[in-house]
Design an enzyme around this catalytic site. Structure first.
Site, PDB file in Angstrom:
ATOM      1  N   ARG A   1       1.098 -13.252   2.313  1.00 32.58           N
ATOM      2  CA  ARG A   1       0.350 -12.955   3.536  1.00 32.58           C
ATOM      3  C   ARG A   1      -0.945 -13.757   3.632  1.00 32.58           C
ATOM      4  NH1 ARG A   1      -0.043  -6.592   3.080  1.00 32.58           N
ATOM      5  NH2 ARG A   1      -0.305  -7.230   0.897  1.00 32.58           N
TER       6      ARG A   1
ATOM      7  N   THR B   1      -6.587  -0.786   7.279  1.00 31.23           N
ATOM      8  CA  THR B   1      -7.940  -1.271   7.534  1.00 31.23           C
ATOM      9  C   THR B   1      -8.171  -1.414   9.036  1.00 31.23           C
ATOM     10  OG1 THR B   1      -7.950  -2.473   5.456  1.00 31.23           O
ATOM     11  CG2 THR B   1      -9.564  -3.138   7.106  1.00 31.23           C
TER      12      THR B   1
ATOM     13  N   CYS C   1      -6.612  -8.941   3.160  1.00 32.56           N
ATOM     14  CA  CYS C   1      -7.878  -8.201   3.237  1.00 32.56           C
ATOM     15  C   CYS C   1      -9.072  -9.104   3.490  1.00 32.56           C
ATOM     16  CB  CYS C   1      -8.097  -7.405   1.947  1.00 32.56           C
ATOM     17  SG  CYS C   1      -7.031  -5.959   1.790  1.00 32.56           S
TER      18      CYS C   1
ATOM     19  N   VAL D   1       0.826  -1.205   0.000  1.00 36.35           N
ATOM     20  CA  VAL D   1       0.000   0.000   0.000  1.00 36.35           C
ATOM     21  C   VAL D   1       0.859   1.254   0.000  1.00 36.35           C
ATOM     22  CG1 VAL D   1      -1.720   1.325   1.283  1.00 36.35           C
ATOM     23  CG2 VAL D   1      -1.912  -1.168   1.147  1.00 36.35           C
TER      24      VAL D   1
ATOM     25  N   ASP E   1      10.086   3.284   6.648  1.00 32.45           N
ATOM     26  CA  ASP E   1       9.788   1.908   7.036  1.00 32.45           C
ATOM     27  C   ASP E   1      10.846   1.458   8.037  1.00 32.45           C
ATOM     28  OD1 ASP E   1       7.966  -0.483   5.471  1.00 32.45           O
ATOM     29  OD2 ASP E   1       9.531  -1.150   6.846  1.00 32.45           O
TER      30      ASP E   1
ATOM     31  N   THR F   1      -2.559  -4.252   9.337  1.00 33.44           N
ATOM     32  CA  THR F   1      -3.437  -4.506  10.480  1.00 33.44           C
ATOM     33  C   THR F   1      -3.914  -5.956  10.406  1.00 33.44           C
ATOM     34  OG1 THR F   1      -5.187  -3.463   9.162  1.00 33.44           O
ATOM     35  CG2 THR F   1      -4.248  -2.168  10.952  1.00 33.44           C
TER      36      THR F   1
ATOM     37  N   ARG G   1      14.501  -3.351   3.475  1.00 33.75           N
ATOM     38  CA  ARG G   1      13.487  -2.837   2.542  1.00 33.75           C
ATOM     39  C   ARG G   1      13.892  -1.447   2.037  1.00 33.75           C
ATOM     40  NH1 ARG G   1       9.682  -3.445  -1.339  1.00 33.75           N
ATOM     41  NH2 ARG G   1       7.788  -2.236  -1.008  1.00 33.75           N
TER      42      ARG G   1
END
Length: 422
Positions: A329, A118, A258, A14, A32, A83, A37
């Site tokens: 994920r 979220t 999600c 995102v 981050d 989240t 990364r």
């Protein structure tokens, strides 16, 4: 705020595309906590494959850092941290809390903090704002303001990109809502939808994926019924789909960050206010157990063919939660692998999109590097990567022994080309 300096907190699927788009117009700091990364992004490489090297190198207003002190010049902070849920299916707010701590230490009067992660309705103002006040010493809606603009990133989707998806926006005051809407309007060509409140925007996000979850659960239940009736689910759905208002959902594994997670945020909040949600949780139970169902159907098919289950060699094609992306994920393919392990099968997992070290670290699964013809008692097409689709019926069957079971979980082959379909 005429000249915003934007800090993006969290540079995953995102945050990075958002940082790149804002970095084309505004001074943008990508932050981050993962130093490797940051190093790879500075080198022009994105392991998520959402942003290409040219975009990373041709965005001069964008910089990357893992040092909290470097975000202090910002006056707009956008939080895009994950989240997830914990082992008990409860919201895990650790990353959000840490982000609020980091932002709070740099927050100054007049700043705006926007959350994209979220959450359940109310979390931004009930959970995040007190943390920002605590770590900054500032007063909400007096010294600083907040907004909420839920992410709608679809990993691996090359058609629906950040700028081409309508963005929901909101703010803690009408003036803040105007500012947040205008800020995103500068980068979202598809336009924005200004929600009436932060809670409305939070609720809109969480039901987007809850709706999909419930509908897929219905398809999964129908697939189980049709399997017992001996009819092809895909044929039924095509026939029903000839009606103009039939919704085109299909059965399958529901993983990812999600659809398999967001409903638990809503049910958590519902239970906190004294309401026990039934349909949402029923859908979650069905979808959470699809890995076990797939494995049991596979084992039954092997037994019907008199193939010895214990010690059988099985190939699982695909490990990511969806096709043509490296995102691991909450992948439910893992559930299939673990079930087959419980039957004492020898399971090989092959996925050209996956980083083998990440798979081993996250799920204790060691992926193989190459396919072997004629080696397997069973083959499961678990993810519809284009590499597997392009193999075709003959090459996929060639991976099996002379007598084997091919389970086409993603229906990438013609109906008669496999032994099992979902």
């Amino acid at each position: 705020m005429q000249n915003p300096t934007i800090a993006i907190i969290g540079l995953g699927y995102v945050g990075l595309p958002l940082a790149v788009e804002f970095g084309k117009q505004f001074t943008t700091i990508g932050f981050d906590i993962n130093r490797p990364r940051i190093d790879e992004l500075r080198a022009g490489h994105d392991a998520t494959l959402e942003v290409d090297t040219a975009e990373l190198q041709d965005t001069p207003k964008l910089s990357f850092t893992c040092e909290p002190a470097d975000i202090a010049p910002a006056n707009v902070y956008i939080v895009t941290v994950p989240t997830p849920i914990d082992e008990h299916k409860r919201p895990d707010l650790g990353a959000v809390a840490a982000a609020c701590n980091t932002v709070g230490q740099s927050l100054a009067k007049g700043d705006v903090v926007v959350f994209e992660s979220t959450v359940y309705p109310g979390l931004t103002e009930e959970f995040c704002v007190p943390l920002l006040e605590q770590h900054s010493g500032l007063t909400f809606n007096q010294d600083f303001h907040v907004g909420y603009s839920p992410e709608r990133i679809n990993p691996g989707d090359r058609e629906h990109r950040l700028s081409s998806i309508i963005k929901v926006t909101s703010g803690s005051t009408p003036e803040t809502a105007d500012f947040v809407d205008q800020l995103y309007g500068a980068i979202i060509t598809a336009g924005t939808h200004r929600a009436e409140s932060i809670m409305v925007a939070e609720a809109a996000k969480v039901i987007e994926n809850t709706q999909r979850d419930v509908n897929i659960a219905l398809m999964n239940e129908l697939a189980m019924i049709f399997n017992r009736l001996g009819i092809e689910t895909d044929h039924v759905l095509k026939a029903a789909g000839s009606k103009w208002n039939f919704l085109p959902f299909k059965p399958g594994l529901v993983g990812g960050h999600c659809i398999g997670v967001d409903p638990y945020y809503l049910t958590h909040k519902a239970q906190a206010i004294g309401y026990h949600p039934e349909m949402i949780l029923a859908g979650r139970r069905i979808n959470d157990h699809m890995g076990e169902y797939v494995a049991s159907q596979f084992v039954k098919a092997m037994l019907k063919r008199n193939i010895m289950v214990k010690g059988a060699r099985v190939l699982v094609l695909g490990l990511t939660f969806k096709e043509n992306c490296p995102d691991l994920r909450n992948t439910k393919v893992v559930d299939i692998v673990r079930e087959l392990d419980d039957y004492n099968m020898n399971v090989d997992v092959y996925d050209p999109w996956v980083d083998s070290e990440a798979a081993n670290k996250e799920y204790d699964i060691k992926t193989i590097n190459a396919l072997e013809d004629g080696a397997y008692d069973g083959v499961i097409i678990a993810v519809a990567h284009h590499q597997f689709v392009s193999l075709g019926e003959q090459q996929l069957h060639a991976l099996g022994k002379s007598d084997h079971v091919l389970y086409d979980l993603k229906n990438v082959l013609p109906t008669t080309a496999s032994d099992l379909r979902l």
